[in-house]
Design a protein around this motif. Structure first.
Motif, PDB file in Angstrom:
ATOM      1  N   CYS A  12     -22.291  -2.260   6.193  1.00 36.10           N
ATOM      2  CA  CYS A  12     -21.939  -2.630   7.578  1.00 36.10           C
ATOM      3  C   CYS A  12     -20.496  -2.207   7.885  1.00 36.10           C
ATOM      4  O   CYS A  12     -20.208  -1.018   7.900  1.00 36.10           O
ATOM      5  N   ASP A  13     -19.610  -3.172   8.090  1.00 35.30           N
ATOM      6  CA  ASP A  13     -18.249  -2.798   8.482  1.00 35.30           C
ATOM      7  C   ASP A  13     -17.192  -3.083   7.416  1.00 35.30           C
ATOM      8  O   ASP A  13     -16.008  -3.179   7.731  1.00 35.30           O
ATOM      9  N   GLU A  14     -17.620  -3.230   6.163  1.00 35.51           N
ATOM     10  CA  GLU A  14     -16.652  -3.368   5.072  1.00 35.51           C
ATOM     11  C   GLU A  14     -16.929  -2.258   4.063  1.00 35.51           C
ATOM     12  O   GLU A  14     -18.071  -2.076   3.649  1.00 35.51           O
ATOM     13  N   THR A  15     -15.867  -1.544   3.665  1.00 38.64           N
ATOM     14  CA  THR A  15     -16.004  -0.595   2.563  1.00 38.64           C
ATOM     15  C   THR A  15     -15.484  -1.347   1.346  1.00 38.64           C
ATOM     16  O   THR A  15     -14.346  -1.818   1.372  1.00 38.64           O
ATOM     17  N   ALA A  16     -16.305  -1.471   0.300  1.00 40.90           N
ATOM     18  CA  ALA A  16     -15.862  -2.284  -0.843  1.00 40.90           C
ATOM     19  C   ALA A  16     -16.290  -1.699  -2.171  1.00 40.90           C
ATOM     20  O   ALA A  16     -17.367  -1.118  -2.296  1.00 40.90           O
ATOM     21  N   PHE A  17     -15.385  -1.864  -3.169  1.00 35.86           N
ATOM     22  CA  PHE A  17     -15.682  -1.497  -4.553  1.00 35.86           C
ATOM     23  C   PHE A  17     -15.412  -2.712  -5.418  1.00 35.86           C
ATOM     24  O   PHE A  17     -14.526  -3.514  -5.106  1.00 35.86           O
ATOM     25  N   VAL A  37     -11.868  -4.480  -4.417  1.00 30.37           N
ATOM     26  CA  VAL A  37     -11.070  -4.071  -3.253  1.00 30.37           C
ATOM     27  C   VAL A  37     -11.986  -3.964  -2.027  1.00 30.37           C
ATOM     28  O   VAL A  37     -13.154  -3.604  -2.149  1.00 30.37           O
ATOM     29  N   ILE A  38     -11.423  -4.291  -0.875  1.00 33.65           N
ATOM     30  CA  ILE A  38     -12.198  -4.228   0.374  1.00 33.65           C
ATOM     31  C   ILE A  38     -11.320  -3.647   1.473  1.00 33.65           C
ATOM     32  O   ILE A  38     -10.158  -4.023   1.604  1.00 33.65           O
ATOM     33  N   ALA A  39     -11.893  -2.710   2.257  1.00 35.38           N
ATOM     34  CA  ALA A  39     -11.202  -2.245   3.470  1.00 35.38           C
ATOM     35  C   ALA A  39     -12.080  -2.673   4.643  1.00 35.38           C
ATOM     36  O   ALA A  39     -13.233  -2.265   4.742  1.00 35.38           O
ATOM     37  N   SER A  40     -11.549  -3.538   5.480  1.00 37.24           N
ATOM     38  CA  SER A  40     -12.342  -4.046   6.602  1.00 37.24           C
ATOM     39  C   SER A  40     -12.137  -3.176   7.831  1.00 37.24           C
ATOM     40  O   SER A  40     -11.035  -2.724   8.118  1.00 37.24           O
ATOM     41  N   ILE A  66      -9.804   6.762  -0.335  1.00 34.52           N
ATOM     42  CA  ILE A  66      -8.525   6.008  -0.350  1.00 34.52           C
ATOM     43  C   ILE A  66      -8.670   4.791  -1.266  1.00 34.52           C
ATOM     44  O   ILE A  66      -7.829   4.506  -2.113  1.00 34.52           O
ATOM     45  N   LEU A  67      -9.782   4.100  -1.080  1.00 31.84           N
ATOM     46  CA  LEU A  67     -10.039   2.899  -1.870  1.00 31.84           C
ATOM     47  C   LEU A  67     -10.261   3.236  -3.347  1.00 31.84           C
ATOM     48  O   LEU A  67      -9.866   2.492  -4.240  1.00 31.84           O
ATOM     49  N   ALA A  68     -10.903   4.404  -3.579  1.00 31.26           N
ATOM     50  CA  ALA A  68     -11.162   4.827  -4.964  1.00 31.26           C
ATOM     51  C   ALA A  68      -9.837   5.060  -5.682  1.00 31.26           C
ATOM     52  O   ALA A  68      -9.657   4.640  -6.830  1.00 31.26           O
ATOM     53  N   LYS A  70      -7.099   3.659  -5.030  1.00 29.91           N
ATOM     54  CA  LYS A  70      -6.475   2.353  -5.215  1.00 29.91           C
ATOM     55  C   LYS A  70      -7.059   1.637  -6.439  1.00 29.91           C
ATOM     56  O   LYS A  70      -6.319   1.191  -7.313  1.00 29.91           O
ATOM     57  N   ILE A  71      -8.369   1.559  -6.505  1.00 28.37           N
ATOM     58  CA  ILE A  71      -8.974   0.788  -7.612  1.00 28.37           C
ATOM     59  C   ILE A  71      -8.817   1.501  -8.951  1.00 28.37           C
ATOM     60  O   ILE A  71      -8.641   0.878  -9.981  1.00 28.37           O
ATOM     61  N   PHE A  72      -8.828   2.854  -8.934  1.00 36.98           N
ATOM     62  CA  PHE A  72      -8.746   3.572 -10.209  1.00 36.98           C
ATOM     63  C   PHE A  72      -7.323   3.765 -10.702  1.00 36.98           C
ATOM     64  O   PHE A  72      -7.098   4.041 -11.865  1.00 36.98           O
ATOM     65  N   SER A  73      -6.355   3.670  -9.827  1.00 38.54           N
ATOM     66  CA  SER A  73      -5.002   3.935 -10.315  1.00 38.54           C
ATOM     67  C   SER A  73      -4.212   2.665 -10.580  1.00 38.54           C
ATOM     68  O   SER A  73      -3.332   2.647 -11.412  1.00 38.54           O
ATOM     69  N   GLU A  74      -4.554   1.575  -9.883  1.00 36.97           N
ATOM     70  CA  GLU A  74      -3.777   0.351 -10.068  1.00 36.97           C
ATOM     71  C   GLU A  74      -4.273  -0.445 -11.263  1.00 36.97           C
ATOM     72  O   GLU A  74      -5.472  -0.646 -11.417  1.00 36.97           O
ATOM     73  N   GLY A  75      -3.352  -0.910 -12.078  1.00 32.63           N
ATOM     74  CA  GLY A  75      -3.724  -1.838 -13.139  1.00 32.63           C
ATOM     75  C   GLY A  75      -4.206  -1.141 -14.385  1.00 32.63           C
ATOM     76  O   GLY A  75      -5.126  -0.347 -14.360  1.00 32.63           O
ATOM     77  N   GLN A  76      -3.544  -1.462 -15.476  1.00 37.49           N
ATOM     78  CA  GLN A  76      -3.871  -0.906 -16.790  1.00 37.49           C
ATOM     79  C   GLN A  76      -5.319  -1.157 -17.177  1.00 37.49           C
ATOM     80  O   GLN A  76      -6.025  -0.275 -17.635  1.00 37.49           O
ATOM     81  N   ASN A  77      -5.734  -2.411 -16.943  1.00 36.54           N
ATOM     82  CA  ASN A  77      -7.055  -2.820 -17.380  1.00 36.54           C
ATOM     83  C   ASN A  77      -8.144  -2.008 -16.698  1.00 36.54           C
ATOM     84  O   ASN A  77      -9.062  -1.512 -17.334  1.00 36.54           O
ATOM     85  N   ALA A  78      -8.013  -1.844 -15.381  1.00 42.08           N
ATOM     86  CA  ALA A  78      -9.010  -1.090 -14.617  1.00 42.08           C
ATOM     87  C   ALA A  78      -9.041   0.358 -15.108  1.00 42.08           C
ATOM     88  O   ALA A  78     -10.103   0.933 -15.302  1.00 42.08           O
ATOM     89  N   ASN A  79      -7.853   0.918 -15.377  1.00 40.09           N
ATOM     90  CA  ASN A  79      -7.736   2.290 -15.871  1.00 40.09           C
ATOM     91  C   ASN A  79      -8.491   2.517 -17.172  1.00 40.09           C
ATOM     92  O   ASN A  79      -9.202   3.496 -17.344  1.00 40.09           O
ATOM     93  N   ARG A  80      -8.314   1.535 -18.074  1.00 45.15           N
ATOM     94  CA  ARG A  80      -8.957   1.616 -19.382  1.00 45.15           C
ATOM     95  C   ARG A  80     -10.473   1.475 -19.215  1.00 45.15           C
ATOM     96  O   ARG A  80     -11.269   2.173 -19.834  1.00 45.15           O
ATOM     97  N   LEU A  81     -10.844   0.568 -18.319  1.00 47.53           N
ATOM     98  CA  LEU A  81     -12.269   0.265 -18.163  1.00 47.53           C
ATOM     99  C   LEU A  81     -13.065   1.354 -17.460  1.00 47.53           C
ATOM    100  O   LEU A  81     -14.235   1.543 -17.738  1.00 47.53           O
ATOM    101  N   TRP A  82     -12.421   2.066 -16.531  1.00 50.29           N
ATOM    102  CA  TRP A  82     -13.269   2.951 -15.742  1.00 50.29           C
ATOM    103  C   TRP A  82     -13.815   4.126 -16.516  1.00 50.29           C
ATOM    104  O   TRP A  82     -14.827   4.691 -16.169  1.00 50.29           O
ATOM    105  N   LYS A  83     -13.199   4.388 -17.655  1.00 48.18           N
ATOM    106  CA  LYS A  83     -13.763   5.410 -18.553  1.00 48.18           C
ATOM    107  C   LYS A  83     -14.995   4.877 -19.281  1.00 48.18           C
ATOM    108  O   LYS A  83     -15.746   5.610 -19.893  1.00 48.18           O
TER     109      LYS A  83
END
Ligand code: KG4
Ligand code: ZN
Length: 374
Positions: A12-17, A37-40, A66-68, A70-83
């Motif tokens: 609908c009107d929210e882009t979210a990961f 993350v959510i972009a409304s 843009i959101l991708a 944000k979620i993939f570059s911020e935070g060590q933990n997310a960085n390690r996990l996305w692989k």
């Protein structure tokens, strides 16, 4: 076995990961939201009084990369996990088809990119947005002061349960024997509860989305000021059922109907141009809540439920939460409602729905289906 799920929501009107760690079996699944993350798009659609499908699609296409980042570059933990992502889940319905396609196309590209980086096959699955809302109670937080982490409630002692899914497009009551055995017992015959909030708000000159605006205005009004009809229940001023055709059979049904309320508010405002708007908002909100709560509680009694689950955007309504909390306490039932951030559209709930279906072995095609249901 643990699964790392990357979920995408664009119905609908929210882009979210959301990046979610899931483990456990169907009798005790566990979830940890690593990052969400959510972009409304609300400010973009507001001047039109509702969501414009092609505008929504355009905004999703713009926001997804843009959101991708944000979620993939911020935070060590997310960085390690996305692989380590095992599964990509994307909403395929219900919703606005152009908006859904934006998410599906992005998911397919992401699957290729992640494979190029990790050299491991990553599954891509479709998810049902309504199953996301339905299972969002699994994202409830434990209320211990020292524990701020999301903890999945223990589901062992919660079934049979009654679930009420109330969003902008749907109002559905379900009986649940388990996470996999669910049966719809009622739904709206016309407007959804969220739509009723939005339409009443528009009549009162309030912006979109109307639910939070009505809630705010209602706080200054009297909920018993105007006896608006309780559709499919009874009419409070006459003691009879809401519509002329509605016999006692309708009163017993678990279906809902909210379009009459909008008409009643329209006529009330036409006949009372100096009406106190806060009283109108409070009375209309009370009429919606009354119908939702009475039917849910009656179903819980009839089916000897041990718990009630509340979800969807309208579950963010404080008066509805309070009412069901009070009633379930009286009946000694468990009441599970996700934290506010998981009531309205988000991608964490899509990861939860995808994991439940992964455990069940149920698959949805990667094709947008605007009219998908539960
Ligand atoms: O679940 P959701 O975010 O999107 C859909 O799947 O439809 O629900 C959006 C709906 C809107 O109709 C909005 O007005 C309503 O949820 N809503 C509320 C509140 N917050 C959002 N309704 C009543 N009270 C609220 N606080
Ligand atoms: Zn929704």
């Amino acid at each position: 076995m643990k699964k790392i799920i990357f979920a995408i929501e664009t119905s609908c009107d929210e882009t979210a990961f959301s990046l979610v760690e899931a483990h456990g079996n169907l009798s005790a699944p566990k979830f940890k939201v690593v990052k969400s993350v959510i972009a409304s798009q609300i400010p973009i659609h507001r001047p039109f009084g509702g969501v414009v499908p092609n505008l929504a699609k355009r905004e999703h296409i713009k926001n997804l990369p843009i959101l991708a980042r944000k979620i993939f570059s911020e935070g060590q933990n997310a960085n390690r996990l996305w692989k380590k992502i095992d599964l990509i889940a994307v909403t395929v319905g219900p919703g606005l088809e152009p908006a859904l396609w934006a998410g599906i196309t992005f998911a397919k590209e992401l699957q290729k990119k992640l494979f190029a980086i990790s050299h491991r096959p990553i599954a891509l699955v479709g998810a049902n947005h309504l199953e996301g809302h339905l299972f969002s109670f699994l994202l409830s937080k434990k209320k211990k002061a020292e524990d701020t982490k999301h903890q999945t409630p223990n589901t062992r002692h919660l079934f049979p349960a009654i679930a009420l899914v109330v969003s902008g497009g749907h109002t559905i009551l379900l009986k649940m024997e388990s996470l996999t055995k669910t049966k719809k017992i009622g739904e709206t015959r016309d407007d959804a509860a969220g739509e009723a909030f939005d339409k009443v708000a528009r009549l009162l000159g309030l912006p979109y989305p109307g639910g939070p605006e009505i809630q705010k205005l209602a706080a200054r009004g009297k909920r018993d000021a105007i006896p608006f009809p309780r559709p499919m229940l009874y009419h409070p001023s006459t003691g009879s059922t809401g519509s002329p055709q509605a016999g006692s059979g309708q009163r017993k049904s678990y279906d809902f109907s909210f379009s009459g309320l909008k008409t009643a508010v329209l006529y009330y405002l036409r006949d009372n141009p100096k009406a106190n708007k806060a009283d109108v908002a409070a009375s209309a909100q009370e009429a919606i809540i009354d119908v939702l709560a009475q039917k849910t509680i009656r179903a819980a009694k009839e089916f000897r439920a041990k718990a009630i689950f509340l979800s969807g955007g309208v579950a963010a309504n404080k008066a509805l939460r309070e009412r069901l909390k009070k009633e379930t306490r009286k009946l000694k039932l468990a009441f599970l409602v996700p934290d506010f951030e998981y009531n309205t559209d988000n991608a964490s709930m899509i990861a939860v729905a995808a994991y439940i279906n992964f455990l069940k072995g149920k698959k949805y095609k990667l094709t947008a289906r605007g009219d998908m249901n539960l």
